[in-house]
Design a protein around this motif. Structure first.
Motif, PDB file in Angstrom:
ATOM      1  N   TYR A  76       0.472  -3.390   5.359  1.00 36.91           N
ATOM      2  CA  TYR A  76       0.907  -3.065   6.961  1.00 36.91           C
ATOM      3  C   TYR A  76       2.140  -2.500   6.923  1.00 36.91           C
ATOM      4  CZ  TYR A  76       2.837  -4.367  11.480  1.00 36.91           C
ATOM      5  OH  TYR A  76       3.101  -4.157  12.779  1.00 36.91           O
ATOM      6  N   CYS A  77       2.070  -1.492   7.858  1.00 35.13           N
ATOM      7  CA  CYS A  77       3.308  -0.605   8.297  1.00 35.13           C
ATOM      8  C   CYS A  77       3.347  -0.348   9.836  1.00 35.13           C
ATOM      9  CB  CYS A  77       3.316   0.550   7.439  1.00 35.13           C
ATOM     10  SG  CYS A  77       4.765   1.534   7.828  1.00 35.13           S
ATOM     11  N   GLY A  78       4.380  -1.139  10.462  1.00 34.40           N
ATOM     12  CA  GLY A  78       4.247  -1.094  12.124  1.00 34.40           C
ATOM     13  C   GLY A  78       5.665  -1.362  12.531  1.00 34.40           C
ATOM     14  N   VAL A  79       6.060  -0.771  13.406  1.00 33.12           N
ATOM     15  CA  VAL A  79       7.425  -0.897  14.044  1.00 33.12           C
ATOM     16  C   VAL A  79       7.315  -2.185  15.172  1.00 33.12           C
ATOM     17  CG1 VAL A  79       8.036   1.462  13.835  1.00 33.12           C
ATOM     18  CG2 VAL A  79       7.017   0.592  16.145  1.00 33.12           C
ATOM     19  N   GLY A 104      -3.134   6.787  15.353  1.00 34.23           N
ATOM     20  CA  GLY A 104      -2.052   6.783  14.165  1.00 34.23           C
ATOM     21  C   GLY A 104      -2.421   5.296  13.569  1.00 34.23           C
ATOM     22  N   CYS A 105      -3.705   5.169  12.896  1.00 35.29           N
ATOM     23  CA  CYS A 105      -3.923   3.766  12.520  1.00 35.29           C
ATOM     24  C   CYS A 105      -3.365   3.425  11.173  1.00 35.29           C
ATOM     25  CB  CYS A 105      -5.546   3.669  12.566  1.00 35.29           C
ATOM     26  SG  CYS A 105      -6.372   4.927  11.363  1.00 35.29           S
ATOM     27  N   GLY A 106      -3.081   4.719  10.429  1.00 32.54           N
ATOM     28  CA  GLY A 106      -2.459   4.308   9.071  1.00 32.54           C
ATOM     29  C   GLY A 106      -3.659   3.552   8.145  1.00 32.54           C
ATOM     30  N   ALA A 107      -3.093   2.787   7.542  1.00 34.27           N
ATOM     31  CA  ALA A 107      -3.872   1.841   6.495  1.00 34.27           C
ATOM     32  C   ALA A 107      -5.035   0.915   7.203  1.00 34.27           C
ATOM     33  CB  ALA A 107      -2.749   1.321   5.586  1.00 34.27           C
ATOM     34  N   GLY A 108      -4.712   1.179   8.766  1.00 43.56           N
ATOM     35  CA  GLY A 108      -5.987   0.565   9.374  1.00 43.56           C
ATOM     36  C   GLY A 108      -5.572  -0.945   9.510  1.00 43.56           C
ATOM     37  N   VAL A 109      -4.625  -1.841   9.396  1.00 46.46           N
ATOM     38  CA  VAL A 109      -4.447  -2.806   9.503  1.00 46.46           C
ATOM     39  C   VAL A 109      -4.253  -3.204  11.126  1.00 46.46           C
ATOM     40  CG1 VAL A 109      -2.744  -5.140   9.277  1.00 46.46           C
ATOM     41  CG2 VAL A 109      -2.983  -3.387   7.396  1.00 46.46           C
ATOM     42  N   ASP A 110      -4.069  -2.780  12.008  1.00 47.34           N
ATOM     43  CA  ASP A 110      -3.972  -3.135  13.339  1.00 47.34           C
ATOM     44  C   ASP A 110      -5.279  -2.871  13.850  1.00 47.34           C
ATOM     45  OD1 ASP A 110      -1.501  -4.011  14.124  1.00 47.34           O
ATOM     46  OD2 ASP A 110      -0.761  -1.880  14.769  1.00 47.34           O
ATOM     47  N   ILE A 168      -7.800   6.360  14.096  1.00 44.96           N
ATOM     48  CA  ILE A 168      -7.720   7.692  14.072  1.00 44.96           C
ATOM     49  C   ILE A 168      -6.379   7.888  13.167  1.00 44.96           C
ATOM     50  CG2 ILE A 168      -9.156   8.408  16.005  1.00 44.96           C
ATOM     51  CD1 ILE A 168      -6.437   9.533  17.104  1.00 44.96           C
ATOM     52  N   ASP A 169      -6.352   8.814  12.460  1.00 50.52           N
ATOM     53  CA  ASP A 169      -5.130   9.094  11.685  1.00 50.52           C
ATOM     54  C   ASP A 169      -5.332  10.701  11.126  1.00 50.52           C
ATOM     55  OD1 ASP A 169      -2.549   7.403  10.707  1.00 50.52           O
ATOM     56  OD2 ASP A 169      -2.874   9.142   9.419  1.00 50.52           O
ATOM     57  N   LEU A 170      -4.033  11.560  10.747  1.00 51.45           N
ATOM     58  CA  LEU A 170      -4.348  12.672  10.229  1.00 51.45           C
ATOM     59  C   LEU A 170      -4.502  12.667   8.531  1.00 51.45           C
ATOM     60  CD1 LEU A 170      -2.258  15.110  12.613  1.00 51.45           C
ATOM     61  CD2 LEU A 170      -4.753  15.188  11.882  1.00 51.45           C
ATOM     62  N   ASN A 210       0.903   2.067  17.229  1.00 47.48           N
ATOM     63  CA  ASN A 210       1.938   1.386  16.434  1.00 47.48           C
ATOM     64  C   ASN A 210       2.944   2.226  15.675  1.00 47.48           C
ATOM     65  OD1 ASN A 210       4.015  -0.618  15.441  1.00 47.48           O
ATOM     66  ND2 ASN A 210       2.132  -2.153  14.931  1.00 47.48           N
ATOM     67  N   GLY A 211       4.008   2.718  16.155  1.00 46.65           N
ATOM     68  CA  GLY A 211       5.024   3.501  15.312  1.00 46.65           C
ATOM     69  C   GLY A 211       4.588   4.763  14.971  1.00 46.65           C
TER      70      GLY A 211
END
Length: 202
Positions: free
Chosen positions: A62-65, A84-90, A107-109, A152-153
């Motif tokens: 998890y990585c979120g602000v 901007g889901c990143g590793a998808g935890v949210d 979605i993420d780049l 999230n961030g």
């Protein structure tokens, strides 16, 4: 500010983000000034039942602000988009909230982040989650596709924030909710554009 950024500048920003978040995909610990992993989820007051439902290695990614779910509920059967889901935890947490009759799309780049998101998904029993490579500036979805858009961030990192917010509103159904947790700048904006771009993804 957005009109001052050239395509070359946008490419530099994207390359910098790709470089940083390739590292984050492996392990976010120590790369941010705020708590990450399970400690971050707990500090941001995510639902403890949902935290416990996550496999430990998923929670660790998890990585979120902030906690976008503190803004309002996700209801059974709803369709949720995570920009901007990143590793998808949210995204996975949204999928648990909306239940098997709903859907969650992240979605993420960054390819490495999406790869980590898919690995995290495979560690769960969730069947209502998909991940796509996409920019928030141009979403690959029909109008009125989602009940909720969360982020999230991530929007602070996107050069064209106006386009991103327009796209988020476009894909929301009438009466849909936009739930964003993000960073804001405090103090004076750096006047030198090059300096701003150099620090964009720090």
């Amino acid at each position: 500010m957005e009109t001052q950024i050239s395509k070359k500048d946008k490419d530099r920003i994207e390359a910098g983000i790709q470089g940083k978040y390739t590292k984050v995909a492996k392990d976010p610990e120590g790369l941010f000034k705020y708590p990450t992993g399970k400690n971050g989820l707990e500090a941001l007051k995510y639902n403890p039942v949902l935290i416990q439902a996550l496999p430990s290695s998923v929670a660790a990614s998890y990585c979120g602000v902030g906690n976008p779910f503190s803004i309002g509920p996700i209801n059974n059967g709803e369709a949720v988009l995570d920009i901007g889901c990143g590793a998808g935890v949210d995204t996975l947490i949204a999928a648990m909230m909306t239940g098997p009759t709903g859907t969650a799309v992240g979605i993420d780049l960054t390819a490495e982040m999406l790869e980590r998101a898919e690995k995290n998904l495979n560690l769960t029993d969730l069947k209502n989650v998909t991940f796509k490579k996409s920019s928030g500036e141009k979403l690959p979805f029909e109008d009125n596709s989602f009940d909720v858009v969360v982020s999230n961030g991530a929007i602070n990192l996107i050069p064209d924030k106006t386009a991103t917010l327009k796209e988020a509103l476009r894909v929301l159904k009438p009466g849909g909710r936009l739930m964003i947790a993000d960073q804001i700048m405090v103090g004076q904006l750096e006047k030198d554009l090059k300096a701003r771009i150099d620090s964009w993804f720090q």
